[in-house]
Design a protein around this motif. Structure first.
Motif, PDB file in Angstrom:
ATOM      1  N   VAL A 161       5.135 -17.393   8.031  1.00  0.00           N
ATOM      2  CA  VAL A 161       4.651 -16.504   6.969  1.00  0.00           C
ATOM      3  C   VAL A 161       5.327 -15.158   7.130  1.00  0.00           C
ATOM      4  CG1 VAL A 161       2.657 -15.389   5.899  1.00  0.00           C
ATOM      5  CG2 VAL A 161       2.423 -17.684   6.874  1.00  0.00           C
ATOM      6  N   LYS A 162       6.038 -14.742   6.091  1.00  0.00           N
ATOM      7  CA  LYS A 162       6.679 -13.425   6.107  1.00  0.00           C
ATOM      8  C   LYS A 162       5.852 -12.471   5.250  1.00  0.00           C
ATOM      9  CE  LYS A 162       9.547 -10.065   4.538  1.00  0.00           C
ATOM     10  NZ  LYS A 162       9.582  -9.310   3.265  1.00  0.00           N
ATOM     11  N   ILE A 163       5.457 -11.358   5.830  1.00  0.00           N
ATOM     12  CA  ILE A 163       4.620 -10.381   5.141  1.00  0.00           C
ATOM     13  C   ILE A 163       5.457  -9.151   4.847  1.00  0.00           C
ATOM     14  CG2 ILE A 163       2.503  -9.027   5.234  1.00  0.00           C
ATOM     15  CD1 ILE A 163       1.516 -10.938   7.381  1.00  0.00           C
ATOM     16  N   GLY A 164       5.545  -8.798   3.562  1.00  0.00           N
ATOM     17  CA  GLY A 164       6.308  -7.624   3.157  1.00  0.00           C
ATOM     18  C   GLY A 164       5.511  -6.341   3.324  1.00  0.00           C
ATOM     19  N   THR A 165       6.244  -5.241   3.366  1.00  0.00           N
ATOM     20  CA  THR A 165       5.610  -3.926   3.514  1.00  0.00           C
ATOM     21  C   THR A 165       4.595  -3.669   2.411  1.00  0.00           C
ATOM     22  OG1 THR A 165       7.656  -3.094   4.506  1.00  0.00           O
ATOM     23  CG2 THR A 165       6.098  -1.451   3.708  1.00  0.00           C
ATOM     24  N   SER A 166       4.903  -4.111   1.197  1.00  0.00           N
ATOM     25  CA  SER A 166       4.015  -3.849   0.058  1.00  0.00           C
ATOM     26  C   SER A 166       2.675  -4.568   0.204  1.00  0.00           C
ATOM     27  CB  SER A 166       4.688  -4.277  -1.247  1.00  0.00           C
ATOM     28  OG  SER A 166       5.058  -5.641  -1.192  1.00  0.00           O
ATOM     29  N   THR A 167       2.638  -5.641   1.009  1.00  0.00           N
ATOM     30  CA  THR A 167       1.384  -6.349   1.261  1.00  0.00           C
ATOM     31  C   THR A 167       0.551  -5.620   2.313  1.00  0.00           C
ATOM     32  OG1 THR A 167       2.380  -8.482   0.699  1.00  0.00           O
ATOM     33  CG2 THR A 167       0.398  -8.550   2.056  1.00  0.00           C
ATOM     34  N   LEU A 168       1.224  -4.976   3.258  1.00  0.00           N
ATOM     35  CA  LEU A 168       0.532  -4.339   4.377  1.00  0.00           C
ATOM     36  C   LEU A 168       0.052  -2.927   4.073  1.00  0.00           C
ATOM     37  CD1 LEU A 168       3.009  -5.333   7.225  1.00  0.00           C
ATOM     38  CD2 LEU A 168       0.681  -6.192   6.957  1.00  0.00           C
ATOM     39  N   ALA A 169       0.790  -2.234   3.217  1.00  0.00           N
ATOM     40  CA  ALA A 169       0.544  -0.797   3.058  1.00  0.00           C
ATOM     41  C   ALA A 169       0.315  -0.420   1.607  1.00  0.00           C
ATOM     42  CB  ALA A 169       1.738  -0.005   3.603  1.00  0.00           C
ATOM     43  N   HIS A 170      -0.433   0.654   1.416  1.00  0.00           N
ATOM     44  CA  HIS A 170      -0.540   1.284   0.106  1.00  0.00           C
ATOM     45  C   HIS A 170       0.785   1.978  -0.215  1.00  0.00           C
ATOM     46  CE1 HIS A 170      -4.838   0.614  -0.373  1.00  0.00           C
ATOM     47  NE2 HIS A 170      -5.048   1.050   0.851  1.00  0.00           N
ATOM     48  N   PRO A 171       1.007   2.353  -1.471  1.00  0.00           N
ATOM     49  CA  PRO A 171       2.235   3.099  -1.801  1.00  0.00           C
ATOM     50  C   PRO A 171       2.426   4.357  -0.959  1.00  0.00           C
ATOM     51  CG  PRO A 171       1.192   2.323  -3.803  1.00  0.00           C
ATOM     52  CD  PRO A 171       0.237   1.996  -2.678  1.00  0.00           C
ATOM     53  N   SER A 172       1.340   4.895  -0.425  1.00  0.00           N
ATOM     54  CA  SER A 172       1.424   6.078   0.445  1.00  0.00           C
ATOM     55  C   SER A 172       2.071   5.771   1.787  1.00  0.00           C
ATOM     56  CB  SER A 172       0.016   6.637   0.696  1.00  0.00           C
ATOM     57  OG  SER A 172      -0.746   5.687   1.435  1.00  0.00           O
ATOM     58  N   GLY A 173       2.164   4.477   2.124  1.00  0.00           N
ATOM     59  CA  GLY A 173       2.661   4.088   3.436  1.00  0.00           C
ATOM     60  C   GLY A 173       1.541   3.823   4.419  1.00  0.00           C
ATOM     61  N   LEU A 174       0.330   4.254   4.101  1.00  0.00           N
ATOM     62  CA  LEU A 174      -0.801   4.024   5.002  1.00  0.00           C
ATOM     63  C   LEU A 174      -1.320   2.594   4.838  1.00  0.00           C
ATOM     64  CD1 LEU A 174      -2.657   7.429   4.542  1.00  0.00           C
ATOM     65  CD2 LEU A 174      -1.246   6.718   6.473  1.00  0.00           C
ATOM     66  N   LEU A 175      -1.938   2.103   5.897  1.00  0.00           N
ATOM     67  CA  LEU A 175      -2.382   0.720   5.958  1.00  0.00           C
ATOM     68  C   LEU A 175      -3.362   0.373   4.842  1.00  0.00           C
ATOM     69  CD1 LEU A 175      -2.265  -1.817   7.892  1.00  0.00           C
ATOM     70  CD2 LEU A 175      -4.372  -0.941   8.894  1.00  0.00           C
ATOM     71  N   ASN A 176      -3.137  -0.765   4.204  1.00  0.00           N
ATOM     72  CA  ASN A 176      -4.076  -1.304   3.224  1.00  0.00           C
ATOM     73  C   ASN A 176      -5.105  -2.131   4.008  1.00  0.00           C
ATOM     74  OD1 ASN A 176      -5.423  -2.837   1.236  1.00  0.00           O
ATOM     75  ND2 ASN A 176      -3.652  -2.778  -0.116  1.00  0.00           N
ATOM     76  N   ILE A 177      -6.162  -1.482   4.441  1.00  0.00           N
ATOM     77  CA  ILE A 177      -7.086  -2.068   5.412  1.00  0.00           C
ATOM     78  C   ILE A 177      -7.734  -3.342   4.880  1.00  0.00           C
ATOM     79  CG2 ILE A 177      -9.241  -1.676   6.672  1.00  0.00           C
ATOM     80  CD1 ILE A 177      -8.413   1.319   6.781  1.00  0.00           C
ATOM     81  N   ARG A 178      -8.241  -3.307   3.670  1.00  0.00           N
ATOM     82  CA  ARG A 178      -8.941  -4.467   3.116  1.00  0.00           C
ATOM     83  C   ARG A 178      -8.013  -5.679   3.039  1.00  0.00           C
ATOM     84  NH1 ARG A 178     -11.627  -3.888  -2.727  1.00  0.00           N
ATOM     85  NH2 ARG A 178      -9.460  -3.386  -3.232  1.00  0.00           N
ATOM     86  N   GLN A 179      -6.785  -5.434   2.574  1.00  0.00           N
ATOM     87  CA  GLN A 179      -5.843  -6.533   2.387  1.00  0.00           C
ATOM     88  C   GLN A 179      -5.408  -7.140   3.729  1.00  0.00           C
ATOM     89  OE1 GLN A 179      -3.737  -6.578  -1.334  1.00  0.00           O
ATOM     90  NE2 GLN A 179      -1.845  -6.370  -0.174  1.00  0.00           N
ATOM     91  N   VAL A 180      -5.112  -6.266   4.705  1.00  0.00           N
ATOM     92  CA  VAL A 180      -4.650  -6.753   6.007  1.00  0.00           C
ATOM     93  C   VAL A 180      -5.778  -7.495   6.724  1.00  0.00           C
ATOM     94  CG1 VAL A 180      -3.750  -6.087   8.264  1.00  0.00           C
ATOM     95  CG2 VAL A 180      -2.870  -4.990   6.206  1.00  0.00           C
ATOM     96  N   GLU A 181      -6.996  -6.995   6.621  1.00  0.00           N
ATOM     97  CA  GLU A 181      -8.134  -7.689   7.252  1.00  0.00           C
ATOM     98  C   GLU A 181      -8.319  -9.079   6.641  1.00  0.00           C
ATOM     99  OE1 GLU A 181     -11.543  -5.147   6.972  1.00  0.00           O
ATOM    100  OE2 GLU A 181     -11.062  -4.122   8.853  1.00  0.00           O
ATOM    101  N   ASN A 182      -8.212  -9.174   5.338  1.00  0.00           N
ATOM    102  CA  ASN A 182      -8.361 -10.452   4.657  1.00  0.00           C
ATOM    103  C   ASN A 182      -7.240 -11.409   5.051  1.00  0.00           C
ATOM    104  OD1 ASN A 182      -9.467 -12.363   2.952  1.00  0.00           O
ATOM    105  ND2 ASN A 182      -8.668 -11.464   1.082  1.00  0.00           N
ATOM    106  N   LEU A 183      -6.031 -10.889   5.134  1.00  0.00           N
ATOM    107  CA  LEU A 183      -4.878 -11.704   5.515  1.00  0.00           C
ATOM    108  C   LEU A 183      -5.050 -12.289   6.913  1.00  0.00           C
ATOM    109  CD1 LEU A 183      -1.905 -12.566   4.830  1.00  0.00           C
ATOM    110  CD2 LEU A 183      -1.206 -10.498   6.031  1.00  0.00           C
ATOM    111  N   CYS A 184      -5.454 -11.459   7.862  1.00  0.00           N
ATOM    112  CA  CYS A 184      -5.638 -11.930   9.242  1.00  0.00           C
ATOM    113  C   CYS A 184      -6.765 -12.960   9.329  1.00  0.00           C
ATOM    114  CB  CYS A 184      -5.912 -10.755  10.171  1.00  0.00           C
ATOM    115  SG  CYS A 184      -4.478  -9.667  10.392  1.00  0.00           S
ATOM    116  N   LYS A 185      -7.781 -12.800   8.521  1.00  0.00           N
ATOM    117  CA  LYS A 185      -8.889 -13.761   8.485  1.00  0.00           C
ATOM    118  C   LYS A 185      -8.400 -15.127   8.007  1.00  0.00           C
ATOM    119  CE  LYS A 185     -13.447 -14.374   6.303  1.00  0.00           C
ATOM    120  NZ  LYS A 185     -14.434 -13.744   5.385  1.00  0.00           N
TER     121      LYS A 185
END
Length: 263
Positions: free
Chosen positions: A8-32
């Motif tokens: 599974v390749k995860i792009g930056t746009s999946t991990l982070a908001h446009p600000s560059g800061l972590l998209n917490i909800r999305q990353v938590e869901n992905l890891c789950k």
């Protein structure tokens, strides 16, 4: 259920908001979801972008840097943040992660490639989750100096071939390959099945779509050109809905699936 080896390749746009800061909800869901797929018996290898993007946020830079030393500094800071996040989130579901940073020589030199393969294979046997990235803090290939690996779409495809994966999933900020650019052609339709990479398919590839990432549709087609001849399917899907990975693992029509050549 057929157990698969999935990259599974995860792009930056999946991990982070446009600000560059972590998209917490999305990353938590992905890891789950990834943890659940591991629990179901699949072997997973993660190729994660995002080190430079997260470093940009962590260092409070106003935009992605253009000079190489600052890019590498951002990668060094961001890689720590990235692995800390993965370690914390996967540990909540009882999974151990392992960091593997690669350079072009690790892929192309036969002896080093064998060493990489042996290490990742042993990690999988130990039920760890290998998390791979190009070593941006010291390597300049992905971030624009050379094209030895190119960027993480290509790296993910090369890893999929090296490890004999059944499936490569590239999670991006787009749903898949369309008949035209959906940003400018609202009538464009998603192509769910791509049996082969024809000239018509190559002609549909556009440029990079994300300000934080490096890979556009062309790099994804290049990844398909690497892994499909080896018999590995590749799916491009939107990373904003990680639960779709369940359907993708089962072969259901999500995103765009490039069929690997069999037998």
């Amino acid at each position: 259920m057929e157990h698969k080896r999935i990259v599974v390749k995860i792009g930056t746009s999946t991990l982070a908001h446009p600000s560059g800061l972590l998209n917490i909800r999305q990353v938590e869901n992905l890891c789950k979801v990834l943890s659940d797929l591991k629990n179901a018996g699949h072997e997973l290898i993660l190729v994660s972008s995002g080190a430079i993007g997260m470093g940009v946020g962590k260092l409070s830079l106003s935009r992605r840097p253009e000079d190489m030393p600052t890019k590498q500094a951002a990668a060094a800071v961001g890689q720590c943040e990235l692995m800390y996040t993965y370690d914390k989130l996967f540990a909540e579901y009882g999974h151990v992660v392992a960091q593997v940073l690669l350079s072009g020589d690790d892929i192309h030199d036969p002896q080093r490639s064998r060493n990489v393969k042996s290490t990742i294979q042993r990690l999988l046997e130990l039920h760890a989750l290998p998390i791979l990235n190009e070593n941006d803090a010291v390597s300049t290939e992905e971030i624009g100096e050379h094209t030895t690996i190119g960027e993480n779409d290509t790296l993910a495809a090369q890893v999929a071939v090296t490890m004999g994966a059944d499936l490569l999933v590239i999670l991006s900020d787009i749903n898949g390959l369309y008949t035209a650019d959906p940003h400018t052609h609202p009538e464009a339709t998603l192509i769910h099945e791509i049996p082969s990479l024809t000239q018509e398919i190559w002609a549909l590839a556009g440029g990079a779509s994300s300000k934080l990432g490096t890979g556009g549709m062309t790099s994804k087609l290049q990844a398909a050109a690497i892994c499909t001849p080896a018999g590995c399917d590749m799916v491009i899907a939107n990373g904003s809905q990680p639960e779709r990975l369940y359907d993708i693992a089962e072969g259901k029509p999500v995103g765009s699936r490039f069929r690997g050549k069999r037998g």
